[in-house]
Design an enzyme around this catalytic site. Structure first.
Site, PDB file in Angstrom:
ATOM      1  N   ARG A   1      58.557  38.365 -15.178  1.00 17.65           N
ATOM      2  CA  ARG A   1      58.748  37.091 -14.581  1.00 17.65           C
ATOM      3  C   ARG A   1      57.731  35.915 -15.139  1.00 17.65           C
ATOM      4  NH1 ARG A   1      60.539  36.894  -8.931  1.00 17.65           N
ATOM      5  NH2 ARG A   1      61.653  38.698  -8.360  1.00 17.65           N
ATOM      6  N   ASP A   2      57.004  36.505 -15.950  1.00 13.38           N
ATOM      7  CA  ASP A   2      55.829  35.455 -16.392  1.00 13.38           C
ATOM      8  C   ASP A   2      55.513  35.900 -17.836  1.00 13.38           C
ATOM      9  OD1 ASP A   2      54.425  33.260 -16.586  1.00 13.38           O
ATOM     10  OD2 ASP A   2      52.501  34.176 -15.762  1.00 13.38           O
TER      11      ASP A   2
END
Length: 957
Positions: free
Chosen positions: A200-201
């Site tokens: 997600r990052d």
């Protein structure tokens, strides 16, 4: 960074440096978000991959804290972005520390941390010592104690080196440098996605480049863990919410790597990581940001609307890499590359075309004669399968036979400890099996019978004992200490539960899987959605069971057949049992040497190497007729595995393998430390262990006689390449352990349900001297250098192994030295007698550890990505072990201040040694040569025989 400050610390118990990520106090005081964070952290801690920075723990310190009155310098630590944390409520832990290595220095205007006395903190089984001894003291206010709220922090792997963003700032990365980096990033993402974790990052600041060339991806899944519960959780990562200091990733850099759906606040899956991977690869090759803007909003708008022009990539970017980037950067998730494993394949193959698209698939290709035969067989199978799927009966006289070869350049994987025999899907359209490819890697393969080639299943490395779901859409299998499930059509595998050394499973139509979690356990059950497993059978004392394995559900989804292996059983005499999920039925049906199969109203079993079929009423649970032969010379794996290579669908498709059951499946090979072959020893055989005897002239090996159901010790004269039988007792001799002076060998004799530790002089005669007996499983592993103590590992009431010590003077009783709820095995004394190396699965997979001896104290973890079978170099300067992928690894160890300094792991070479098991190799006294057992079994080479409509051959009537 956005997720808190990062500090360098020393874990004094495990002798390693770690990074501590201190969570903002406002976050730590939110019980709901902390509970969610802890749940996510447990999942994240399960990730164990060489390209993923490990999460070791989540800890809190409460009570009176020592803090500096000046703001502590911040570092960007284990990689959650750049920037500083000026929130006065966010401070260092009670121990003033220095920023983590390889990270940004404190920003201008920040006071560096002050020198304060070293502090200690016990975290789980480890003790953290956080200090700043490498930094000089600075002028300023003295620290003072004050009562404070608990400080919560993550304990993470400390990764040295620069991050990828720093490397990109120096300019574009050449293709030959960028592709290996991208490949390692893809491998990290693939491992996480297989475990159901989405990063997600992903961004360059979260990717570290170690000096040795290893790439480490940091902060896996922490963005997910950071989310708040509730209706705004989907927006908690939105970089437009810059006012929320406790939200994660609120910096311009994060927005530039968000997938369009993520930027729009829509729930994301693994395809968001694939987008970010494409962005990172673009920036490596160009040296420029793909998406930019004056504000976060401008960046998001660019992500959502701007079209990507692949012509902006440098001209020397190869076409396959260019196409890969284009597939990763499609704005609609459904049109994007669906699995990062496909990107990994493209980068590994180099010249390969887009995933799923090859030249052969769009134009005719020239075929060799064998290729035309395979294509013809596939065409025949396609016609027959079409009839089967349409529900039309195949004419009674129409029996079709054809062969299925292993993958090109590979072989079927049937190594005794972790085989993957072929299984036919219930609908008769597909085969699943484990195979080695050209590089020697083992993974799951699926072959549709109407196609000419099998396809590898990404993420299924070291797969063993596959089995199908009732609807033929999913495949269960075991690998790396877990029971896993993967879609037959492809996709990331899902781990269902722990299974340290799984030995077969079966999938019922009621959503229940019955399986064997390890080689010495009864059967367990678990929902097919995952969870904690629970026992479903019990060992029988009179039968002297030591393993229940290879269950096979009957059509009602409640009753099942399974094998009850016992120490008293012979190769022809293991019990075939009938059990039920509620435990109301548990009785013996017959005896057989290998697991049975139920298909089309018949029970398939082996008698004298012939596959037989006997009518069986699955409702009444009894035979209704006599047995008839189906196939001859069916391959049986070594007796202890209790399985043969045959499988049948419920609509008349049978697959089996033929081959002499007593032919050799291993050869002994000398190799140097680079893996070059130096010679062989003896002829291939059913070898179970190999040990070099001190003195350099002899070796001891264990060899099986499958027909007799026994295994004996042989002594090898290395100078003359001469094998001499050393033991003659019936049963199995295992756990060979030479004495330090090379004059005798200890071994465990397994006979009639009793385990005896025997010492026999190499130059002597007779059966040897029994030094200890037990009714529970036990094996010797090492003799202390002074010859006074024997280390052994012994099963307990909970079926796990503990490490025991047996005095050899005859005066004392054996006693446990390492006793836990886990399997602790293969204890090996160091040459100076001060240390004991061993393996334990306390982390969920076997790893190698060292502890002090004779006064056991702290322990050091030696392996970090799975390890087993430790051995010391003769001078005690190195510990060598077998990695989870079959490779050999050496780690230097140096005594220091009563402890050990652990060096970097050095991979020696990848072997053809099977991925799991012990004593498959030994190292020479000078440390320059390895004698290894390598699989060359003829039973791995023959094709599979497939028979469609086998019942019409007149059998089983």
């Amino acid at each position: 960074g956005g997720m808190g400050q990062v500090w360098r610390a020393e874990d004094s118990k495990l002798g390693r440096e770690v990074a501590l990520k201190v969570l903002p106090e406002a976050f730590a005081q939110d019980p709901e978000r902390m509970a969610r964070f802890e749940r996510e952290a447990r999942v994240l801690a399960s990730l164990n991959h060489p390209n993923i920075a490990h999460l070791y723990g989540l800890e809190s310190i409460s009570g009176t804290e020592t803090v500096s009155q000046t703001a502590a310098g911040t570092g960007t630590g284990s990689g959650s972005g750049s920037g500083s944390d000026s929130n006065p409520e966010t401070r260092a832990p009670s121990h003033s520390s220095h920023p983590a290595a390889g990270t940004a220095a404190p920003q201008s205007g920040s006071a560096p941390p002050e020198a304060v006395p070293m502090s200690r903190r016990v975290c789980g089984n480890s003790e953290l010592r956080i200090q700043n001894s490498e930094l000089p003291a600075t002028a300023g206010p003295s620290p003072e104690p004050r009562a404070s709220s608990p400080v919560t922090f993550l304990v993470m792997e400390l990764v040295e080196g620069e991050d990828l963003s720093e490397r990109i700032r120096r300019g574009p990365i050449p293709v030959d440098e960028a592709v290996p980096i991208a490949l390692q990033i893809a491998q990290a993402l693939e491992a996480a996605h297989e475990a159901g974790i989405v990063h997600r990052d992903l961004k360059p600041a979260n990717i570290k480049l170690r000096p040795d060339g290893t790439v480490k991806v940091l902060d896996f899944g922490l963005a997910k863990a950071w989310e708040a519960e509730g209706p705004d959780s989907g927006l908690s990562l939105s970089p437009t919410l810059t006012a929320r200091h406790t939200a994660a990733g609120l910096i311009l850099g994060t927005a530039a790597y968000m997938a369009p759906e993520q930027a729009a606040g829509i729930a994301v899956d693994r395809r968001a990581d694939i987008w970010a991977f494409g962005v990172v690869l673009w920036e490596m090759l160009t040296g420029n940001r793909l998406f930019g803007g004056e504000t976060v909003s401008h960046v998001l708008a660019s992500v959502l609307k701007d079209e990507i022009d692949l012509n902006e990539l440098p001209a020397d970017v190869p076409p396959h890499v260019r196409r890969l980037i284009g597939r990763c950067l499609r704005k609609k998730p459904k049109q994007r590359l669906q699995a990062i494993g496909d990107a990994r394949i493209v980068l590994e193959d180099g010249e390969a075309d887009e995933p799923g698209l090859t030249l052969e698939s769009v134009r005719p290709a020239s075929r060799s004669p064998m290729g035309w035969i395979a294509a013809g067989a596939a065409a025949i199978a396609a016609v027959v399968l079409g009839v089967l799927l349409l529900g039309r009966p195949v004419p009674e006289e129409r029996i079709i036979r054809f062969d299925v070869p292993p993958p090109p350049g590979g072989r079927f994987h049937l190594a005794p400890d972790n085989p993957g025999p072929a299984v036919v899907s219930p609908d008769g359209t597909m085969l699943a099996y484990s195979a080695r490819d050209e590089s020697g890697a083992v993974q799951l393969w699926v072959r549709a019978l109407d196609e000419s080639e099998a396809r590898p299943m990404s993420g299924t490395e070291n797969a063993q004992y596959p089995f199908w779901s009732p609807d033929s859409k999913r495949i269960g299998y075991f690998s790396n200490g877990k029971l896993r499930v993967v879609e037959a059509a492809g996709g990331p595998p899902l781990a269902l539960c722990d299974a340290g050394e799984g030995k077969g499973g079966s999938w019922g139509r009621n959503g229940v899987i019955v399986f064997t979690p390890s080689y010495n356990t009864p059967l367990h059950r678990v929902p097919d959605t995952g969870g904690e497993s629970a026992p479903v059978t019990k060992f029988d004392e009179e039968r002297m069971d030591n393993s229940h394995r290879h269950p096979r559900f009957l059509p009602d989804g409640d009753h099942f057949l399974y094998m009850a292996r016992s120490a008293s059983g012979t190769y022809e005499g293991q019990a075939v049992m009938i059990g039920s999920l509620d435990g109301s039925v548990d009785r013996q049906l017959m005896r057989a040497p290998a697991a049975v199969e139920y298909a089309s109203g018949r029970l398939l079993f082996v008698r004298d190497r012939t596959l037989m079929a006997r009518p069986f009423d699955a409702d009444a649970l009894e035979f209704t007729g006599d047995a008839s032969p189906v196939a001859e010379a069916v391959t049986l794996l070594p007796a202890g595995t209790v399985i043969g290579v045959y499988s049948a669908s419920q609509n008349g498709v049978l697959a089996y393998q033929s081959g002499a059951g007593d032919e050799g499946n291993f050869r002994l090979v000398w190799r140097d430390r680079e893996g070059n072959e130096l010679g062989t020893l003896g002829e291939p055989g059913n070898i179970g262990e190999v040990h070099l005897v001190p003195g350099g002239e002899l070796a001891a090996v264990q060899m099986e006689e499958m027909a007799a159901g026994s295994g004996d010790v042989w002594v090898v004269d290395l100078r003359r390449n001469l094998f001499t039988r050393f033991t003659f007792e019936p049963g199995y001799e295992l756990g060979l352990t030479p004495t330090p002076d090379g004059n005798a060998i200890f071994f465990s004799l397994q006979k009639n349900g009793v385990y005896a530790l025997v010492r026999k002089e190499i130059g002597g005669s007779g059966d040897g001297e029994v030094v200890y007996e037990s009714t529970t499983e036990m094996y010797p592993s090492s003799v202390s250098p002074d010859g006074t103590t024997l280390a052994l590992f012994k099963g307990g009431e909970t079926s796990s192994f503990d490490i025991w010590l047996l005095p050899l003077d005859g005066e004392g009783e054996p006693s446990p030295f390492i006793a836990t709820d886990f399997n602790d095995e293969n204890a090996m004394f160091s040459p100076d007698g001060r240390w004991l190396a061993y393996q334990s699965d306390e982390s969920g997979r076997p790893e190698v550890y060292v502890t002090a001896y004779p006064d056991r104290g702290r322990k050091w973890q030696i392996s970090t990505d799975g390890g087993q079978g430790p051995r010391w170099s003769r001078d005690g300067s190195q510990i060598l072990y077998q990695g989870s992928d079959g490779s050999l690894v050496a780690v230097r160890v140096v005594p220091r201040d009563g402890g050990l300094l652990i060096g970097e792991a050095e991979g020696l070479f990848s072997t053809m040694i099977q991925p799991t098991g012990n004593y498959f190799w030994d190292v020479s006294a000078d440390g320059e040569r390895v004698l290894a057992m390598e699989a060359v079994s003829t039973r791995e080479a023959p094709n599979l025989s497939v028979v469609v409509n086998w019942l019409q051959a007149g059998v089983g009537r």
